[in-house]
Design a protein around this motif. Structure first.
Motif, short mmCIF file in Angstrom:
data_model
loop_
_atom_site.label_atom_id
_atom_site.label_comp_id
_atom_site.label_asym_id
_atom_site.label_seq_id
_atom_site.Cartn_x
_atom_site.Cartn_y
_atom_site.Cartn_z
N ASN A 196 0.83 -1.20 0.00
CA ASN A 196 0.00 0.00 0.00
C ASN A 196 0.87 1.25 0.00
OD1 ASN A 196 -2.96 -0.96 0.53
ND2 ASN A 196 -1.72 -2.13 1.99
N LEU A 217 -1.18 -0.13 8.34
CA LEU A 217 -1.08 -0.84 7.07
C LEU A 217 -0.07 -1.99 7.13
CD1 LEU A 217 -1.26 2.15 4.57
CD2 LEU A 217 -3.03 0.43 5.00
N THR A 244 -5.05 -3.84 0.39
CA THR A 244 -3.87 -3.88 -0.47
C THR A 244 -4.15 -3.09 -1.75
OG1 THR A 244 -2.10 -5.28 -1.37
CG2 THR A 244 -4.37 -6.01 -1.74
N HIS A 293 -3.89 0.09 -2.05
CA HIS A 293 -4.57 1.34 -1.72
C HIS A 293 -3.56 2.47 -1.51
CE1 HIS A 293 -7.85 3.83 -0.31
NE2 HIS A 293 -7.23 4.09 0.82
#
Length: 244
Positions: A175, A222, A231, A233
């Motif tokens: 991410n 995260l 994931t 993002h």
């Protein structure tokens, strides 16, 4: 939210100062074993004096081959934070090939080189993993005289999304965190001009810049299993800048 990183080896680039140092410090306090990567040996040694448990790796991540060799020597790695970054304020007529190479070597090439080593290690060990790339609101919002930086961060976002699709079936998540101006020592100096500062603050609904811990909070989330379904993002930590 209680997050622990006990028994996890976490590599953080740009850990010698600024956001990277703040993130690395929080990870140590959460029980993680931190491998701190930075080009400044002096900064890393000061960091290790404060936190003797860390491992340090001195590397110029713009150098693909040497960086990969240095990271391989620090394996295994369970979690990765790609935080090292470089910016130059240049108008289009001022852009040079050297400036382009300097920014892209650190912001995207070095990030990819390190990600490749860590991913290969995770795959060889058949282990899950989580990677967080520090991008910027500049990836989706143009900044005056920072076209190279904006372009490099756009590449970070695109790389993140693509790798998430590729590695999701292997249970490796990746991410981005996309902050606005962060009040590091450098950030405070860079945005000390009141007119320039006001121009950005006027576009932030929360009417302030971000603190290092506010970025670190999102990174820790995260990296952790608390975000096990997240994931690909790109999460803005921008006080609503991109929403305005």
């Amino acid at each position: 939210m209680n997050i622990s990183f006990e028994n996890k080896r976490i590599l953080v680039t740009g850990a010698g100062s600024g956001i990277g140092n703040g993130i690395a410090t929080r990870l140590i306090k959460a029980g993680g074993t931190v491998i701190a990567v930075d080009r400044s040996k002096e900064n890393l040694e000061k960091f290790k004096e404060a936190y003797p448990s860390i491992e340090i790796v001195v590397a110029d991540i713009g150098d693909w081959k040497n960086t990969q060799e240095s990271i391989k020597a620090a394996l295994p790695v369970d979690l990765l934070v790609n935080c090292a970054g470089l910016d130059k304020v240049l108008s289009v007529p001022e852009i040079t090939e050297d400036a382009f190479q300097a920014i892209f070597n650190v912001n995207i090439k070095g990030m990819i080189a390190i990600t490749q080593v860590v991913v290969n290690d995770l795959l060889e060990r058949n282990k899950p993993g989580s990677i967080v790339n520090i991008s910027s609101k500049a990836s989706t919002s143009g900044l005056l005289y920072q076209s190279l930086y904006c372009a490099s961060k756009g590449a970070v976002d695109a790389f993140t999304r693509s790798v998430a699709v590729e590695l999701g079936p292997k249970n490796i998540r990746i991410n981005c965190v996309n902050p606005t101006v962060v009040l590091t020592e450098l950030g405070i100096r860079a945005w000390s001009d009141p007119i320039r500062k006001k121009a950005v603050l006027d576009r932030i609904p929360l009417q302030r810049f971000a603190e290092v811990d506010e970025v670190a909070d999102v990174v820790l989330y995260l990296l952790s299993d608390k975000s096990s379904m997240v994931t690909g993002h790109c999460l803005a930590v921008d006080g609503g800048y991109l929403a305005a």
